[in-house]
Design an enzyme around this catalytic site. Sequence first.
Site, PDB file in Angstrom:
ATOM      1  N   ASN A  38       0.793  -1.228   0.000  1.00 59.51           N
ATOM      2  CA  ASN A  38       0.000   0.000   0.000  1.00 59.51           C
ATOM      3  C   ASN A  38       0.824   1.277   0.000  1.00 59.51           C
ATOM      4  OD1 ASN A  38       0.490  -0.861   2.877  1.00 59.51           O
ATOM      5  ND2 ASN A  38      -0.369   1.161   3.269  1.00 59.51           N
ATOM      6  N   ASP A  87      -2.653  -9.600   6.954  1.00 59.45           N
ATOM      7  CA  ASP A  87      -1.704  -9.368   8.040  1.00 59.45           C
ATOM      8  C   ASP A  87      -0.723 -10.534   7.983  1.00 59.45           C
ATOM      9  OD1 ASP A  87      -0.261  -9.238  10.384  1.00 59.45           O
ATOM     10  OD2 ASP A  87      -1.991  -8.855  11.680  1.00 59.45           O
ATOM     11  N   TYR A 250      16.116  -6.039  13.341  1.00 60.30           N
ATOM     12  CA  TYR A 250      15.986  -5.930  11.889  1.00 60.30           C
ATOM     13  C   TYR A 250      17.098  -6.725  11.202  1.00 60.30           C
ATOM     14  CZ  TYR A 250      15.488  -3.737   7.285  1.00 60.30           C
ATOM     15  OH  TYR A 250      15.311  -3.514   5.935  1.00 60.30           O
ATOM     16  N   THR A 283      11.805   6.171   2.107  1.00 58.98           N
ATOM     17  CA  THR A 283      10.448   5.722   2.382  1.00 58.98           C
ATOM     18  C   THR A 283      10.020   6.230   3.759  1.00 58.98           C
ATOM     19  OG1 THR A 283      11.170   3.649   3.443  1.00 58.98           O
ATOM     20  CG2 THR A 283      10.841   3.601   1.049  1.00 58.98           C
ATOM     21  N   ASP A 284       8.753   6.016   4.076  1.00 60.69           N
ATOM     22  CA  ASP A 284       8.240   6.439   5.384  1.00 60.69           C
ATOM     23  C   ASP A 284       8.984   5.758   6.524  1.00 60.69           C
ATOM     24  OD1 ASP A 284       6.418   7.941   4.020  1.00 60.69           O
ATOM     25  OD2 ASP A 284       4.705   6.629   4.404  1.00 60.69           O
TER      26      ASP A 284
END
Length: 326
Positions: A38, A87, A250, A283-284
């Site tokens: 999205n 999800d 991460y 990116t965000d």
Amino acid sequence: MASLDLVMDRSSCPDPSDKRHPHPCRTLLSVAVVTGGNRGIGLEVCRQLASRGVMVILTARDEKRGSEAVEMLHESGLPGVQFHRLDVSDPSGAARLAEFIKEKFGRLDILINNAGVIGATAQIDTTTPIQEMLVGKSAMERLQWLLQRSAESYEEAEECLKINYFGTRYVTEALLPTLLSSSDGRLINVSSNYGLLRCFSGENLKQELSDVDNLTVERLDEMSELFLKDYMNGQLKSNGWPDDSEYLAYKVSKALINGYTRIMSKKYPKLRINSVHPGYCKTDINFDTGEYTAEDGASCIVSVALLPEGGPTGVFFFRTEEAPFV
């Protein structure tokens, strides 16, 4: 992907008993699923695949945002995109997606596991526009600026492993039967250079993750649990995990994804299964501090996904170049 046969969209096919329509309806060259589609790189992957005639299932956790993203793509002249809520951390949701694809298309040709989180929170004073604070800084300087303002908790580390690693595994395993139904199935796991084994401090962990002949998915699951246990107990350095206080979970999640890529490529040689690091993109997730645009990062992922039939499998791509996992 000229090597892929045309697929049948069964929802729009006429009744086979209707003599007015003697030929089955056929639509697009291939069907792709993109997780986390999205926004950011995922949205651009959907855009670029759809512009190449691929039928794209854009998935997102937030139904409103996912539907709005699909509507935007439709308005830009790309009708071959559909939304399905997913999800990735919920195995039952992945199973529902698999049933939807099986019922509507009968097979899947491309799966791009893009959904992920950074596993940290940045505390940034937004009274001054971020881009003004970053003027004149190189990509590395912008990254260091972000890292200095970021911190991660145990809860964020746990969520990071749950979404990035286990989410990738849940979706892959649910969609694997339909992916194997393709004559030339492709699986791309979006990874990072932060997942390379050089980020680990212990040789034993590096060696174990490198030994693809003996590495198993069960062992990767155990490693995830061991990392979180050592994280909670303050034993990351002593047990060989990344220990530089920068996006620890991460790094581990992406290393586990890379291991998963290698295991699956060996187990399913019929498929093309690779990891791709698209570069440090704006990116965000990183407050637009990256070096490359989301469009550019997405183009690397799409390029690997659309490599000619018989291309490499079990490979780590640093953008579009093959590179070692270490």
